[in-house]
Design a protein around this motif. Structure first.
Motif, PDB file in Angstrom:
ATOM      1  N   SER A   4      20.768   4.572  30.378  1.00 56.05           N
ATOM      2  CA  SER A   4      20.049   3.640  29.443  1.00 56.05           C
ATOM      3  C   SER A   4      18.834   3.418  29.689  1.00 56.05           C
ATOM      4  CB  SER A   4      20.720   2.184  29.676  1.00 56.05           C
ATOM      5  OG  SER A   4      22.172   2.235  29.313  1.00 56.05           O
ATOM      6  N   VAL A   5      17.908   4.695  29.846  1.00 55.49           N
ATOM      7  CA  VAL A   5      16.639   4.778  30.032  1.00 55.49           C
ATOM      8  C   VAL A   5      16.137   4.762  28.537  1.00 55.49           C
ATOM      9  CG1 VAL A   5      14.675   6.206  30.865  1.00 55.49           C
ATOM     10  CG2 VAL A   5      16.609   5.854  32.039  1.00 55.49           C
ATOM     11  N   GLY A   6      14.765   4.404  28.330  1.00 56.27           N
ATOM     12  CA  GLY A   6      14.387   4.461  26.943  1.00 56.27           C
ATOM     13  C   GLY A   6      13.995   5.738  26.498  1.00 56.27           C
ATOM     14  N   ALA A   7      13.957   5.979  25.208  1.00 61.84           N
ATOM     15  CA  ALA A   7      13.559   7.041  24.194  1.00 61.84           C
ATOM     16  C   ALA A   7      12.311   7.608  24.956  1.00 61.84           C
ATOM     17  CB  ALA A   7      13.708   6.945  22.857  1.00 61.84           C
ATOM     18  N   TRP A   8      11.613   6.866  25.465  1.00 58.63           N
ATOM     19  CA  TRP A   8      10.390   7.649  25.781  1.00 58.63           C
ATOM     20  C   TRP A   8      10.344   8.801  26.727  1.00 58.63           C
ATOM     21  CZ3 TRP A   8       9.341   7.633  30.894  1.00 58.63           C
ATOM     22  CH2 TRP A   8       9.983   6.775  31.682  1.00 58.63           C
ATOM     23  N   VAL A   9      11.398   9.185  27.396  1.00 61.52           N
ATOM     24  CA  VAL A   9      11.883   9.974  28.044  1.00 61.52           C
ATOM     25  C   VAL A   9      11.827  11.425  27.623  1.00 61.52           C
ATOM     26  CG1 VAL A   9      13.625  10.993  29.975  1.00 61.52           C
ATOM     27  CG2 VAL A   9      13.054   8.593  29.888  1.00 61.52           C
ATOM     28  N   TYR A  10      12.078  11.278  26.362  1.00 58.34           N
ATOM     29  CA  TYR A  10      12.066  12.550  25.795  1.00 58.34           C
ATOM     30  C   TYR A  10      10.695  13.382  25.691  1.00 58.34           C
ATOM     31  CZ  TYR A  10      16.813  12.211  23.895  1.00 58.34           C
ATOM     32  OH  TYR A  10      18.231  12.014  23.960  1.00 58.34           O
ATOM     33  N   ILE A  11       9.486  12.408  25.563  1.00 56.72           N
ATOM     34  CA  ILE A  11       8.313  13.113  25.583  1.00 56.72           C
ATOM     35  C   ILE A  11       7.864  13.870  26.660  1.00 56.72           C
ATOM     36  CG2 ILE A  11       5.891  12.443  25.305  1.00 56.72           C
ATOM     37  CD1 ILE A  11       6.487   9.997  23.658  1.00 56.72           C
ATOM     38  N   PRO A  12       7.936  13.127  28.015  1.00 52.61           N
ATOM     39  CA  PRO A  12       7.659  14.095  29.246  1.00 52.61           C
ATOM     40  C   PRO A  12       8.609  15.314  29.445  1.00 52.61           C
ATOM     41  CG  PRO A  12       8.183  11.798  29.765  1.00 52.61           C
ATOM     42  CD  PRO A  12       8.246  11.757  28.352  1.00 52.61           C
ATOM     43  N   GLY A  13      10.131  15.101  28.811  1.00 57.18           N
ATOM     44  CA  GLY A  13      11.002  16.164  28.952  1.00 57.18           C
ATOM     45  C   GLY A  13      10.500  17.169  28.126  1.00 57.18           C
ATOM     46  N   PHE A  14      10.004  16.863  26.950  1.00 51.14           N
ATOM     47  CA  PHE A  14       9.428  18.023  25.931  1.00 51.14           C
ATOM     48  C   PHE A  14       8.528  18.625  26.497  1.00 51.14           C
ATOM     49  CE2 PHE A  14       7.209  19.251  22.277  1.00 51.14           C
ATOM     50  CZ  PHE A  14       8.289  20.327  21.597  1.00 51.14           C
ATOM     51  N   ILE A  15       7.568  17.984  27.200  1.00 51.68           N
ATOM     52  CA  ILE A  15       6.552  18.665  27.721  1.00 51.68           C
ATOM     53  C   ILE A  15       6.925  19.497  28.929  1.00 51.68           C
ATOM     54  CG2 ILE A  15       4.300  18.318  28.935  1.00 51.68           C
ATOM     55  CD1 ILE A  15       3.788  15.816  27.260  1.00 51.68           C
ATOM     56  N   LEU A  16       7.623  18.992  29.738  1.00 50.61           N
ATOM     57  CA  LEU A  16       7.977  19.686  31.067  1.00 50.61           C
ATOM     58  C   LEU A  16       8.795  21.003  30.425  1.00 50.61           C
ATOM     59  CD1 LEU A  16       9.208  16.983  33.248  1.00 50.61           C
ATOM     60  CD2 LEU A  16       7.262  18.712  33.511  1.00 50.61           C
ATOM     61  N   GLY A  17       9.623  20.893  29.413  1.00 54.50           N
ATOM     62  CA  GLY A  17      10.338  22.092  28.936  1.00 54.50           C
ATOM     63  C   GLY A  17       9.474  23.161  28.336  1.00 54.50           C
ATOM     64  N   LEU A  18       8.306  22.666  27.613  1.00 57.97           N
ATOM     65  CA  LEU A  18       7.556  23.597  27.067  1.00 57.97           C
ATOM     66  C   LEU A  18       6.612  24.482  28.239  1.00 57.97           C
ATOM     67  CD1 LEU A  18       5.590  21.886  24.013  1.00 57.97           C
ATOM     68  CD2 LEU A  18       7.376  23.878  24.049  1.00 57.97           C
ATOM     69  N   GLY A  19       6.539  23.529  29.101  1.00 53.72           N
ATOM     70  CA  GLY A  19       5.481  24.259  30.325  1.00 53.72           C
ATOM     71  C   GLY A  19       6.783  25.258  30.996  1.00 53.72           C
ATOM     72  N   GLY A  20       8.143  24.918  31.194  1.00 55.63           N
ATOM     73  CA  GLY A  20       8.946  25.911  31.782  1.00 55.63           C
ATOM     74  C   GLY A  20       9.200  27.167  30.695  1.00 55.63           C
ATOM     75  N   SER A  21       9.111  26.730  29.610  1.00 55.04           N
ATOM     76  CA  SER A  21       9.047  27.800  28.701  1.00 55.04           C
ATOM     77  C   SER A  21       7.964  28.974  28.557  1.00 55.04           C
ATOM     78  CB  SER A  21       9.162  27.534  27.079  1.00 55.04           C
ATOM     79  OG  SER A  21      10.434  26.754  26.969  1.00 55.04           O
ATOM     80  N   MET A  22       6.833  28.363  28.793  1.00 54.97           N
ATOM     81  CA  MET A  22       5.603  29.259  28.906  1.00 54.97           C
ATOM     82  C   MET A  22       5.452  30.122  30.370  1.00 54.97           C
ATOM     83  SD  MET A  22       2.644  27.635  26.936  1.00 54.97           S
ATOM     84  CE  MET A  22       2.659  26.842  25.235  1.00 54.97           C
ATOM     85  N   THR A  23       5.935  29.189  31.464  1.00 62.22           N
ATOM     86  CA  THR A  23       6.059  29.967  32.535  1.00 62.22           C
ATOM     87  C   THR A  23       6.924  31.134  32.462  1.00 62.22           C
ATOM     88  OG1 THR A  23       5.393  27.836  33.642  1.00 62.22           O
ATOM     89  CG2 THR A  23       6.448  29.676  35.183  1.00 62.22           C
TER      90      THR A  23
END
Length: 92
Positions: free
Chosen positions: A42-61
């Motif tokens: 039950s964490v807030g939906a704000w978790v998607y923002i850092p998750g998206f940024i970390l996912g993009l970083g992993g994709s670029m790496t």
């Protein structure tokens, strides 16, 4: 079309597919982890923002690593040894 040409073409298609998966999978895994955090903890939906940024970083790496491996493989193919050059096992 010769077998060698077909083999080269299939190899290039495989590299494009691998690059596509390398770009997509880290982002999808991070988004799935965010979904689990939101639903189970039950964490807030704000978790998607850092998750998206970390996912993009992993994709670029991973895409950069695939790019480096392709470049390294092409450089190995282009290297032609000079018959007059002295190697470790060839001294004369």
């Amino acid at each position: 079309m010769q077998f060698k040409d077909l083999s080269k073409l299939l190899s290039q298609f495989a590299m494009v597919g691998q690059l596509g998966l390398s770009l997509l999978m880290p982002l999808l895994l991070c988004m799935f982890a965010c979904y689990l955090l939101c639903t189970k903890l039950s964490v807030g939906a704000w978790v998607y923002i850092p998750g998206f940024i970390l996912g993009l970083g992993g994709s670029m790496t991973t895409a950069y690593k695939v790019y480096l491996s392709v470049i390294r493989r092409e450089e190995k193919k282009k290297r032609v040894r000079d018959p007059k050059e002295v190697y470790f096992n060839k001294h004369i």
